[in-house]
Motif scaffolding. Structure first.
Motif, PDB file in Angstrom:
ATOM      1  N   LEU A  43     -12.187  76.882  39.650  1.00 15.35           N
ATOM      2  CA  LEU A  43     -13.061  75.781  39.178  1.00 15.35           C
ATOM      3  C   LEU A  43     -13.405  76.248  37.737  1.00 15.35           C
ATOM      4  N   ALA A  91     -16.313  70.153  36.809  1.00 13.13           N
ATOM      5  CA  ALA A  91     -16.525  71.530  36.826  1.00 13.13           C
ATOM      6  C   ALA A  91     -17.926  72.355  36.801  1.00 13.13           C
ATOM      7  N   THR A 138     -16.461  72.898  45.536  1.00 15.99           N
ATOM      8  CA  THR A 138     -15.728  73.185  44.173  1.00 15.99           C
ATOM      9  C   THR A 138     -14.569  72.525  43.592  1.00 15.99           C
ATOM     10  N   ASP A 139     -14.165  71.708  44.465  1.00 11.51           N
ATOM     11  CA  ASP A 139     -13.173  70.722  43.990  1.00 11.51           C
ATOM     12  C   ASP A 139     -13.552  69.371  43.524  1.00 11.51           C
TER      13      ASP A 139
END
Length: 186
Positions: A128, A82, A77-78
């Motif tokens: 996120l 996004a 998720t990083d």
């Protein structure tokens, strides 16, 4: 206990959990005997691993939370935009449709304390979404909690379509990803 015995125990436990998830999704009041039959083990074996139905429900809940954690981690998720990370997260979560359908439809699971508290995985999803607000890829007028609920609602709809045999899995996933993308685009 030897490594072989430990491996056999782990496989038996997993078989019982998988059978319970599959059976309870279709028949929420299935007995432990029904679950034993679905797992191809004896009723006493189920009782050895899960003495009471509540113990089995505890294990299903813990299994679901563990799967969410692994799926969230695999979605990275990083990394990337996004929206790309949100797509990966949807794809990861989609794979656990039966388990989540069970969680969402059995009140004694969803109302458990561990499901009422915000988890680290919830916080990762919210971060996120907020990152998407900042980078302009997710509509900033949609609060993070709204997008989070939207994601789960669309996943639920996709799983329901698959479960009711109205739609092939790949088609439901495609529509799920498309719906989420269109919904969050500024």
């Amino acid at each position: 206990m030897t490594a072989v015995e430990t491996g056999v125990r782990a496989r038996t436990r997993r078989a019982i959990l998988d059978a319970a998830i599959e059976r309870l999704t279709k028949q929420p009041n299935a007995s432990l005997a029904d679950i034993a039959a679905a797992a191809n083990v004896g009723r006493t074996t189920v009782h050895r691993y899960f003495p009471e139905r509540a113990d089995l429900i505890d294990a299903i809940s813990a299994d679901a939370l563990e799967k969410v954690a692994h799926a969230t981690s695999r979605a990275r998720t990083d990394e990337g935009t996004a929206t790309a990370a949100l797509t990966r997260l949807c794809q990861e979560y989609f794979e656990f449709g039966d388990l989540f359908m069970l969680i969402f439809t059995m009140p004694d699971l969803l109302t458990r304390e561990e499901w009422q508290e915000e988890s680290e995985d919830d916080r990762r999803l919210l971060r996120l979404i907020e990152r998407g607000h900042g980078e302009g890829t997710i509509d900033a007028d949609m609060p993070a909690a709204w997008v989070q609920s939207l994601l789960w609602s669309v996943l639920y709809t996709a799983w329901e379509q698959v479960r009711e045999a109205r739609m092939p899995k790949h088609e439901a996933l495609t529509l799920c990803l498309r719906t989420v993308a269109k919904a969050v685009t500024p």
